[in-house]
Design an enzyme around this catalytic site. Structure first.
Site, PDB file in Angstrom:
ATOM      1  N   TRP A 167      -1.875  16.815 -20.112  1.00 25.79           N
ATOM      2  CA  TRP A 167      -0.655  17.635 -20.150  1.00 25.79           C
ATOM      3  C   TRP A 167      -0.966  19.105 -19.921  1.00 25.79           C
ATOM      4  O   TRP A 167      -0.312  19.768 -19.096  1.00 25.79           O
ATOM      5  CB  TRP A 167       0.041  17.433 -21.493  1.00 25.79           C
ATOM      6  CG  TRP A 167       1.438  17.993 -21.559  1.00 25.79           C
ATOM      7  CD1 TRP A 167       2.276  18.268 -20.506  1.00 25.79           C
ATOM      8  CD2 TRP A 167       2.164  18.328 -22.748  1.00 25.79           C
ATOM      9  NE1 TRP A 167       3.473  18.751 -20.967  1.00 25.79           N
ATOM     10  CE2 TRP A 167       3.435  18.793 -22.329  1.00 25.79           C
ATOM     11  CE3 TRP A 167       1.875  18.262 -24.097  1.00 25.79           C
ATOM     12  CZ2 TRP A 167       4.408  19.213 -23.241  1.00 25.79           C
ATOM     13  CZ3 TRP A 167       2.842  18.658 -25.016  1.00 25.79           C
ATOM     14  CH2 TRP A 167       4.098  19.137 -24.589  1.00 25.79           C
ATOM     15  N   HIS A 222     -14.784  19.288 -22.106  1.00 27.31           N
ATOM     16  CA  HIS A 222     -14.646  18.846 -23.496  1.00 27.31           C
ATOM     17  C   HIS A 222     -15.737  19.465 -24.367  1.00 27.31           C
ATOM     18  O   HIS A 222     -15.840  19.139 -25.559  1.00 27.31           O
ATOM     19  CB  HIS A 222     -14.753  17.323 -23.589  1.00 27.31           C
ATOM     20  CG  HIS A 222     -13.574  16.574 -23.051  1.00 27.31           C
ATOM     21  ND1 HIS A 222     -12.271  16.977 -23.269  1.00 27.31           N
ATOM     22  CD2 HIS A 222     -13.494  15.428 -22.317  1.00 27.31           C
ATOM     23  CE1 HIS A 222     -11.438  16.112 -22.680  1.00 27.31           C
ATOM     24  NE2 HIS A 222     -12.154  15.170 -22.108  1.00 27.31           N
TER      25      HIS A 222
END
Length: 342
Positions: free
Chosen positions: A91, A150
């Site tokens: 998103w 990440h």
């Protein structure tokens, strides 16, 4: 050169990838280094190694992170998306790309999202760019360059904090993060004919800090403290707050990256159009989501796998009250005094 003849950011990135040099010696050097680190069983079928800076992951992404640190040169104009896995990554990538590249009308038939998934529009250092012995020439990409990771803040390629470029971080409720992570991992386990990991086993690992790029609390607090120290360089979003008011977060995002919406765009409804374009319902319904795939170093992933439910509080359908309370107590203790509550 006319604008119609200019190379788009996506084309430039594909060219850089196709022309990437290889350095197997460098990759092997770091693979040897990682193989000497403490190891334990992870969520997937791969071992987790404990990085010297205290976080866990399987070998290949750690090697990619080390190669990125050795080879990547950040620019002040770069924008980096940082998240833990399954924390709203797809998103925020969508929102950032649609905001920065808004010369593409969101309702245009040739909008990049109609043919290219968010993870191809903004690629991960450790899963897509620095993989399979490749050392891409990212210097050829036009500004602003958009990347994702990440990695914990402490292990970002060293030129990123040194360059003063911008970082957009999103965190998610740890219980929803855990459930979504468990579901994603089990898709990979099924592909490899392995039994699924139970929610209980995944929760036990989580509470021990054994989660990809975790412990969760160290990852979140690392970016939280960086945000407090340099709010103009590190933007910190909470997934749950994004869900409550996505338009306000798109405006904050645009301001943060130096591309605020002008009065004309506000009047034309551009913000709301970006919110609709990047909504879970719209993105999940696109053909590139339903039929496309994304090539990651850990395997080729169907784009539909990145869209599970996209809701807040789904953990209530999976975790026992005792496990939920245990996680809440751990997070409360770890976050105590930080000024952060999730």
């Amino acid at each position: 050169m006319s604008s119609s003849m200019q190379t788009t950011p996506l084309q430039a990135e594909k060219e850089a990838d196709a022309e990437a040099e290889t350095n197997p010696e460098l990759y092997q050097h770091f693979a040897n280094l990682v193989s000497s680190l403490p190891a334990s069983e992870g969520l997937s079928n791969n071992q987790f190694y404990r990085h010297d800076q205290g976080w866990y992951c399987s070998m290949v992404p750690i090697v990619g992170a080390m190669v990125a640190d050795a080879c990547f040169t950040a620019r002040p104009s770069d924008i980096i998306v940082a998240t833990l896995p399954k924390s709203g990554t797809t998103w925020i990538k969508s929102l950032l790309y649609a905001t920065v590249q808004r010369e593409h009308p969101v309702d245009a038939a040739d909008h990049p999202f109609n043919s290219t998934g968010p993870h191809e529009c903004i690629k991960f250092f450790e899963y897509q760019l620095y993989t399979r012995n490749k050392v891409p020439d990212l210097g050829k990409l036009p500004d602003p360059r958009l990347f994702a990771t990440h990695l914990p803040f402490v292990s970002l390629p060293s030129t990123i904090p040194a360059s003063g470029c911008k970082i957009v971080y999103v965190c998610r409720d740890p219980k929803d993060h855990l459930i979504s992570q468990c579901d994603f991992v089990n898709k990979f386990r099924a592909m490899n004919q392995l039994e699924p990991v139970s929610v209980e086993a995944a929760a036990e690992m989580f509470c021990s800090g054994l989660s990809p790029f975790g412990p969760y609390w160290d990852h979140v607090l690392g970016y939280w403290h960086a945000h407090l120290a340099q709010p103009q360089k590190v933007l910190f979003f909470r997934y749950e707050e994004m869900q409550r008011d996505p338009a306000a977060h798109v405006r904050r995002l645009a301001e943060f990256v130096g591309q605020p919406f002008d009065a004309g765009e506000e009047e034309d409804g551009v913000v709301d159009a970006i919110v609709r374009l990047c909504s879970f319902e719209n993105m999940r319904g696109l053909e590139v989501t339903k039929k496309g795939k994304t090539d990651l170093v850990i395997g080729t992933v169907e784009n539909s796998s990145f869209f599970r439910r996209g809701v807040v509080g789904d953990w209530k359908n999976h975790l026992s009250p005792d496990t939920a309370r245990r996680i809440d107590a751990i997070i409360a203790a770890k976050f105590k005094g930080s000024g952060l509550s999730i």
